[in-house]
Design an enzyme around this catalytic site. Structure first.
Site, PDB file in Angstrom:
ATOM      1  N   HIS A  76      25.689   4.155  -9.111  1.00 25.09           N
ATOM      2  CA  HIS A  76      27.119   4.473  -9.053  1.00 25.09           C
ATOM      3  C   HIS A  76      27.903   4.123 -10.332  1.00 25.09           C
ATOM      4  CE1 HIS A  76      26.550   5.016  -4.705  1.00 25.09           C
ATOM      5  NE2 HIS A  76      26.042   3.800  -4.637  1.00 25.09           N
TER       6      HIS A  76
HETATM    7  O1  RIB Z   1      30.167   2.725  -3.047  1.00 26.33           O
HETATM    8  C1  RIB Z   1      29.576   2.291  -4.246  1.00 26.33           C
HETATM    9  C2  RIB Z   1      30.399   1.224  -4.892  1.00 26.33           C
HETATM   10  O2  RIB Z   1      30.474   0.102  -4.034  1.00 26.33           O
HETATM   11  C3  RIB Z   1      29.780   0.701  -6.201  1.00 26.33           C
HETATM   12  O3  RIB Z   1      30.801   0.296  -7.068  1.00 26.33           O
HETATM   13  C4  RIB Z   1      28.995  -0.497  -5.759  1.00 26.33           C
HETATM   14  O4  RIB Z   1      28.861  -1.483  -6.782  1.00 26.33           O
HETATM   15  C5  RIB Z   1      29.880  -1.035  -4.667  1.00 26.33           C
HETATM   16  O5  RIB Z   1      30.894  -1.813  -5.287  1.00 26.33           O
END
Ligand code: RIB
Ligand code: CA
Length: 316
Positions: free
Chosen positions: A242
């Site tokens: 992500h």
């Molecule tokens: O949904 C993904 C996000 O949530 C990313 O930033 C991961 O690190 C968590 O914080």
């Protein structure tokens, strides 16, 4: 031109890799500071993890601050089930030697925006938007001084990951997300729709491991741990990486594709709390629904991993 950024983060393995990618690109990115926020893990762990990641990078002068330890209004929801009890499970990292800055992270964000030339700082939230919203509420004068916000959060076609309708960062502090999205600051959103296209497949992680430096080894250990949860859930080869999408977008925006749309956050409904309601097809009236977000939907995954692997090779 070097981009001045402040990273707001809840490390988390994917946050860690995003921070490493930014620090590995000093000619393109000037990391003014890193501010920890409660999210994946409570603040006491998030701030320690941010220090650990700076130590991995070797850029030991990087300033790390602690920000807010809970959402604006709601109870903190964390994600140790994904990131492990330390939040950085996978590699065995030593206790950090470098120290946190004494200043509160929110005060730092305000001070940095006031002391730098207006519209020269990009805020890069990788976790809940609590620190950003708090800074805006405490010092409304900074809102017009922010160049842009490039954040990881939200979801639309990919739907939710922490509930059927909400992505984690937005869900943890929907009130903060709502405030930031209504602020009028230029916002680019890297949602699950795009992050789910950059999976940590075995082939990609093998390349990172085979870089041969300590960073490559540590990053591969982080991803091996981090991906087990999503592989079990989605039956995929690897997990979505992500947060590094935020930094990759700053480095190579042409790898990404999106459109300017209206995005609103559900802050009331129990059923869909934290949902990012994206008017992707431009159905709403622009007069009542400003096109407030550059919503990114696609990425060249091959190019993303080529960039990430190349940059990680520049670290110790
Ligand atoms: O949904 C993904 C996000 O949530 C990313 O930033 C991961 O690190 C968590 O914080
Ligand atoms: Ca994160």
């Amino acid at each position: 031109m070097r981009q001045k950024i402040i990273i707001d983060t809840d490390p988390g393995q994917d946050d860690a890799i995003a921070i490493l990618l930014a620090l590995a690109s000093p000619k393109k990115i000037d990391v003014l500071g890193i501010v920890a926020v409660a999210g994946n893990v409570p603040l006491n762990l998030a701030k320690k993890n941010a220090l650990k990641v700076v130590e991995i990078s070797g850029f030991l002068d990087t300033k790390v601050f602690a920000g807010c330890d809970r959402p604006l209004k709601r109870k903190l929801v964390t994600a140790e089930n994904v990131h492990g009890k330390t939040g950085l499970d996978g590699p065995d990292l030593p206790e950090p030697k470098i120290k946190l800055q004494k200043q509160h992270g929110v005060d730092y964000i305000i001070e940095a925006l006031r002391s730098h030339k207006t519209k020269t700082i990009t805020l890069c939230p990788l976790g809940p938007l609590t620190n950003i919203a708090t800074a805006m509420q405490q010092a409304p004068d900074i809102i017009g001084r922010i160049k842009q916000i490039v954040l990881m959060g939200g979801a639309y076609f990919e739907v939710g990951n922490v509930t059927p309708s909400a992505e984690f960062n937005i869900y943890v502090d929907p009130d903060a997300a709502d405030f930031v999205l209504r602020s009028g600051v230029p916002i680019t959103m890297l949602p699950l729709d795009v992050t789910h296209q950059v999976l940590t497949t075995q082939k990609r992680i093998k390349k990172i491991k085979n870089i041969g430096n300590e960073t490559g080894k540590i990053v591969s250990q982080m991803t091996v741990f981090f991906e087990r949860f999503d592989e079990a859930k989605y039956g995929s080869d690897g997990a979505p990486l992500h947060d590094p999408c935020v930094i990759a977008y700053l480095l190579k925006p042409k790898l990404f594709e999106g459109r300017q749309v209206n995005v609103q956050i559900e802050t009331k409904s129990k059923l869909t709390l934290g949902m990012s309601v994206v008017d992707y097809w431009g159905i709403t009236d622009i007069k009542t629904h400003p096109r407030n977000v550059n919503f990114i939907r696609n990425v060249n995954a091959k190019g993303f991993y080529k960039l990430l692997t190349k940059r990680l090779a520049l670290l110790p």
